[in-house]
Scaffold this active site. Structure first.
Site, PDB file in Angstrom:
ATOM      1  CE  LYS A   1      54.947  62.925  46.085  1.00  0.00           C
ATOM      2  NZ  LYS A   1      56.295  63.499  45.855  1.00  0.00           N
TER       3      LYS A   1
ATOM      4  CB  CYS B   1      66.064  50.339  47.010  1.00  0.00           C
ATOM      5  SG  CYS B   1      65.157  49.529  45.689  1.00  0.00           S
TER       6      CYS B   1
ATOM      7  CD  GLU C   1      69.152  52.915  50.660  1.00  0.00           C
ATOM      8  OE1 GLU C   1      68.310  53.540  51.314  1.00  0.00           O
ATOM      9  OE2 GLU C   1      68.848  52.088  49.778  1.00  0.00           O
TER      10      GLU C   1
ATOM     11  CD  GLU D   1      61.680  48.356  46.990  1.00  0.00           C
ATOM     12  OE1 GLU D   1      62.610  48.490  47.824  1.00  0.00           O
ATOM     13  OE2 GLU D   1      61.741  48.747  45.829  1.00  0.00           O
TER      14      GLU D   1
END
Lengths: 304, 510, 275
Positions: B215, B323, B420, B289
């Site tokens: 996906k 990331c 983040e 992750e």
């Protein structure tokens, strides 16, 4: 180091090392810039104005130097928009010939000196040669004693530069580091600082007699040193990559690097030169191609 | 917003005019207005073959979704539509998982070398169409063509080539006990490296004999669909790779689908936690992750200009949508000022704009939603008292844009130092000693990556051992490779991707 | 007249000391009374001590950790009779002690092989030296197997310890005495204080606190029932805690370096190669 250079302590970052992989990646990124159309024409015009048209062969003659000077003043006689180059660079013995031919032109005379290219003659001889060259030339391209540098005799190298600087009076002094013999980027950075602190007006990569000559990563290290030196001392030093620069593409890449590392204040022949013997015609071909839209033949451009 | 640089000293950009040279012809022959401005250098797009509408890729065929719904994928740099993309529903997800389950029976029994051949073929097809893939990646996601062309797509090809070679050597990768593939892998990937994340997921899964339902992210589905076309071209057996497009609910259905034996997710920590919770008790294997807030530590003996480049690459690469972005810069106090002077000057040289321009360094923010989040966090930084520097740069009027940004006077408690941001925003803190650097670096729930710059080899190893991160870049940053395991400690997830260690996430042992 | 036997009070092993539960509570099993019933606060203290001890334990040379584990085996051998007794006597008990010794020696010899077994030097396509090394995941909660009570603790404990982890173990709830007795072996076997905690108590009471403890890095669920595992996994998601599943029947006790490797994290380090 000499008293002149010891006066002001170097900033801590002067002696920082250089990481080869990171530097070369940065240089590769600069080399990948895509310079098109009007930007390309701007750069090509600038490349001509910054060129030190050079002939440093054992077989150079007055006739050869005369041809070179004609090419320097009028790189493309049929195109009035093409500017003259910055200087003609020859051996001291032929500097007077160049002087005669360039008398009524803005093109300067540059002479290599101090035992070019090895820099290994007795220092008195090298100094005398520089003094004699300065009597006719506007600019002196001296070589440093790489042997002394690699042996760690930095003070000697600095003192010799300072002595030559004094000997050539107000002449513009370009100090050739011969980076291909320095054994790495850390030494390029150190030698740059040393030359600038000792009185260089320009620092120059190479004689053209040693491989590798000018490379983009080396030039970037020298640009960074020039930037740091300006910050630390307020003194503006110029850069001259020389040797192996044969294509318009290479010339543009150096200009891109100057633009992005030093800033466009350095995009002037007062602060930037390209030492080259066979670059000019490729630049002219590229300019003609940009104007005409078609690819060119080398036979349409005169030899230097 | 304030735009004053944190340092005020004169730069060579503003240096005094040159002294007159000695001798003749000393006049400055620089023409008026002689700034070296680069003309536009757009990447060609005439070789693209984008369809108007993309359907779901199930069992080797493109099929319309059961409910017949589609959504537009837009170019974030212009907000113009690129293509309509199918919105999968629960039935579609079920069909895709069923197709993958059917395909698993034969695919898992193929000799490894034969599976490898298919992967080698895919690697080559990716290389053949790499320019097209790069352009679509930049169009759909907003990343500079320089990055999609030089980083993303080459890594995609490498990932397939690397794993192709593992397919017939797996007994040697897992010595001491038998191994077997897991079954159908439900894989959900993010929008920051769309095709690269696809490769990281699909290549190891297929090499080890699993089949997949992937996906892609709703804002960047196009390269996954082009990849589906490549699967057809490669003659990959039907159902081995299935692509279901759509929004978050599609991913939620996929990871919960009973026929899925293994879930691999790359994305935010919040969604990762939801998935971990949803899978509790299911017996499904999971690898995550997730997010990061990496510390990028620079000591005073670092090779400074390369460290500046590393920091730039660490936070402005892919607009900071990374990331493992080095979003917390920890500078040794003794050199913070000279470092920041170089860093801010370098920031001013970044070229922000058209992602398809070959000279663009920073492209478009991926979506309006992400732009909102970045804007909100930057505002919080200003409100909490940090000092913002943004170099002057003209942003296009349409599309989603954010200038490269840097905060000084940051306290470790500020949101910009803890959360983040996933954007081009760097928070600068200082430290005095190596021990303090480690303490600050580790003061986070995340643990994906870390950077350290110093000329001392001993200190690099000392720091590398102590920084809690799955990847440590020493005197470099943001390097990736199929052979190098990647993945996080702590709330940055678990499991590795890449290398022999990455294969373990796709097999059952013993 | 025979001397009146001195009975041993069962105690928790926590922070290197033998203590009662801070709550003062006890519980009873089929064979034993007055087993300390560890509270959530005992768990909290155990994790705190383990966190404090972890960097030091991890930074010891692997060779040294191996020797400490071997020393533990020596201590266990010396107290074989006591363990056989607490395991109910008989041949089965003897075999279990032998298997425990085998596991301790196995992982004593594994400590300094884990990097070579699970790490790698990676051929990256650029001018970089790239390598992957294992590191301990950190502080691991161990839900020890109920049966066999000693082995279900010793195997996963030794596996986690040899890689540099600290372990907070819930010993078997129904047969806690072998697990608690192991504390005396660990304490005399040079395991530093805090590196291991052994808690007895009710899993229904303690597991929710394990799953929601944000300073635990992983939980080895080898002894969990399916229901316990589900609840644990749900809670663990809040901190992305690694839940190491029980795995196939018997696999958890089959000695393999993989039992240690699953308590490790892989760290990949890049460095340029240049002059």
């Amino acid at each position: 180091m000499s008293a002149a250079t010891a006066r002001r302590p170097l900033p801590a970052e002067a002696l920082l090392g250089v990481d080869q992989v990171g530097l070369e990646a940065r240089a590769a990124m600069l080399a990948s810039r895509s310079i098109k159309r009007e930007a390309k024409l701007f750069a090509l015009d600038l490349a001509i104005r910054c060129t030190d048209l050079t002939s440093l062969e054992g077989a150079d003659t007055p006739g050869r130097v005369a041809t070179l000077c004609t090419k320097a003043m009028h790189p493309a006689p049929l195109d009035p928009t093409i500017p003259p180059v910055a200087a003609v660079c020859v051996y001291p013995a032929l500097a007077a010939v160049a002087r005669d031919h360039l008398r009524c032109s803005p093109v300067r005379v540059a002479a290599v000196a101090t035992g070019f290219p090895g820099g290994q003659a007795p220092f008195e001889g090298r100094l005398a040669e520089a003094r004699a060259a300065a009597a006719v030339a506007d600019e002196i391209d001296m070589v440093i004693d790489r042997g002394a540098f690699l042996a760690g005799r930095y003070g000697q190298v600095a003192d010799e530069i300072a002595a030559v600087k004094a000997a050539v009076g107000g002449r513009h002094l370009k100090v050739i580091l011969e980076t291909g013999e320095l054994g790495g980027y850390d030494n390029v950075r150190r030698a740059s600082w040393l030359a600038m602190a000792a009185g260089a007006d320009f620092i120059k990569t190479s004689t053209g007699k040693i491989q590798p000559a000018a490379t983009l990563p080396v030039a970037v290290v020298m640009m960074e040193a020039i930037r740091d030196f300006a910050w630390a001392t307020g003194r503006i030093i110029g850069l001259k990559p020389a040797g192996g620069i044969r294509t318009a593409r290479q010339a543009i890449t150096y200009l891109v690097a100057v633009n992005e590392v030093l800033g466009d204040d350095w995009l002037t022949p007062e602060r930037f030169r390209l030492g080259a013997s066979s670059l000019l015609n490729d630049v002219l071909m590229q300019i003609a191609k940009e104007h005409s839209g078609g690819y060119q033949s080398p036979d349409d451009f005169s030899d230097a | 917003m304030a735009t004053s640089p944190p340092t005020t000293s004169a730069t060579p950009d503003a240096a005094p005019a040159p002294r007159p040279g000695g001798g003749h012809g000393a006049e400055d022959r620089r023409p008026a207005g002689g700034r070296f401005t680069y003309a536009p250098a757009p990447e060609a797009t005439d070789h693209l073959r984008l369809r108007d509408r993309y359907e779901l890729f199930i069992d080797g065929q493109f099929r319309p979704p059961a409910a017949g719904e589609h959504r537009l994928s837009i170019n974030p740099a212009t907000e113009e539509p690129l293509a309509e993309v199918a919105e999968a529903g629960p039935e579609d997800v079920e069909r895709a998982v069923a197709a993958a389950a059917r395909a698993f029976r034969s695919w898992s029994r193929l000799p490894g070398g034969r599976r490898g051949r298919y992967l080698f073929r895919l690697a080559r097809l990716i290389q053949e169409r790499q320019r097209e893939l790069a352009v679509v990646e930049s169009l759909d996601g907003g990343k500079p063509i320089r990055e999609s062309r030089d980083v993303d797509i080459p890594l995609v090809a490498q990932h397939f080539f690397y794993h192709a070679g593992w397919a017939d050597k797996l007994d040697h990768a897992f010595p001491g006990a038998p191994w077997r593939p897991l079954g159908v892998c439900g894989q959900v990937i993010p929008w920051n490296f769309p095709l690269m994340m696809l490769a990281w997921k699909i290549a190891p899964a297929l090499a080890t004999g699993n089949t997949v339902v992937l996906k892609p992210a709703e804002t960047t589905p196009l390269t996954a669909l082009l990849f589906a076309e490549l699967c057809q071209q490669a003659g990959l057996p039907d159902g081995v790779v299935n692509v279901v497009t759509g929004g978050g609910p599609v991913g939620a259905q996929l990871v919960r689908a009973p026929g899925v034996a293994k879930v691999a997710f790359t994305g935010s920590t919040a969604v990762g936690k939801e998935i971990q919770r949803a899978l509790a008790g299911s017996g499904k294997r999971l690898s995550l992750e997730l997010g990061g807030k990496a510390a990028h530590v620079v000591f005073d003996d670092a090779p400074m200009d390369q460290a500046v480049e590393g920091v730039i690459n660490g936070i402005y690469f892919n607009q900071g949508h990374v990331c493992c972005a080095g979003s917390r810069l920890l500078l040794q106090e003794s050199m913070a000022e000279p470092f920041l002077r170089r860093l801010t000057r370098r920031m001013a040289r970044l070229r922000v704009g058209d992602p398809l321009d070959k000279n663009t360094d920073v492209g478009a923010i991926n979506s309006r939603e992400q732009l909102g989040r970045i804007t909100e966090l930057v505002a919080s930084g200003v409100a909490q008292g940090a000092r913002l520097y943004q170099p002057p740069c003209e942003l296009p009027s349409r599309g989603f844009w954010f200038p490269p940004s840097l905060f000084t006077d940051v306290a470790p408690s500020h949101r910009i130092a803890r959360e983040e941001i996933f954007g081009p925003v760097l928070a600068v803190l200082t430290f005095r000693t190596p021990a303090e650097a480690v303490e600050r670096a580790n003061n986070t729930r995340y643990g994906l990556s870390a950077g350290v710059w110093t000329q001392s080899g001993a200190r690099i190893l000392w720091m590398s051992q102590r920084m809690r991160a799955g990847v440590v870049w020493a005197n470099t940053y943001n390097q990736f490779d199929a052979a190098a395991p990647f993945g996080g400690f702590r709330e940055s997830g678990f499991g590795r991707e890449g290398g022999v260690q990455g294969l373990a996430a796709y097999v059952e042992r013993g | 007249m025979t001397a009146l036997a001195v009975a041993k009070t069962a105690k928790l092993y926590l922070g290197g000391a033998f203590v009662r539960s801070e709550s003062g509570r006890v519980y009873r099993t089929e064979v034993a009374a007055n087993i300390p019933r560890a509270s959530r606060k005992d768990l909290r203290e155990a994790v705190r001590a383990a966190r404090a001890a972890q960097p030091g334990w991890a930074r010891r040379a692997a060779y040294n950790r191996g020797q400490v584990l071997y020393r533990v085996a020596e201590m266990l051998e010396g107290r074989r009779r006591e363990f056989v007794a607490v395991l109910g006597g008989g041949r089965g008990a003897g075999r279990e002690v032998d298997a425990g010794l085998e596991a301790l020696v196995y992982f004593a010899g594994a400590a300094d092989k884990l990097s070579q077994l699970s790490g790698s030097v990676n051929d990256v396509a650029g001018p970089y030296f790239n390598f992957t090394v294992p590191e301990p995941v950190g502080v691991v909660a161990l839900v020890a197997g109920e049966r066999p009570a000693l082995l279900g603790l010793v195997v996963p404990l030794a596996a986690a310890l040899c890689g540099g982890n600290c372990v907070v173990a819930l010993v078997a709830e129904t047969a806690p005495l072998p697990g608690l007795l192991l504390g005396e072996v660990l304490a005399t076997g040079d395991i530093p204080p805090g590196v291991v905690a052994l808690l007895s108590g009710l899993r229904s009471e303690l597991l929710p606190w394990v799953g929601s403890h944000r300073d635990l890095d992983a939980v080895d669920a080898v002894g969990c029932t399916p229901e316990q595992l589900t609840a644990l996994e749900e809670r663990a998601a809040d901190s992305v805690m690694r839940v190491l599943p029980p795995g196939a029947a018997g696999a958890a006790l089959r000695l393999s370096p993989q039992l240690a490797v699953r308590t490790l994290e892989m760290k990949t380090i890049w460095h340029p190669v240049g002059t």
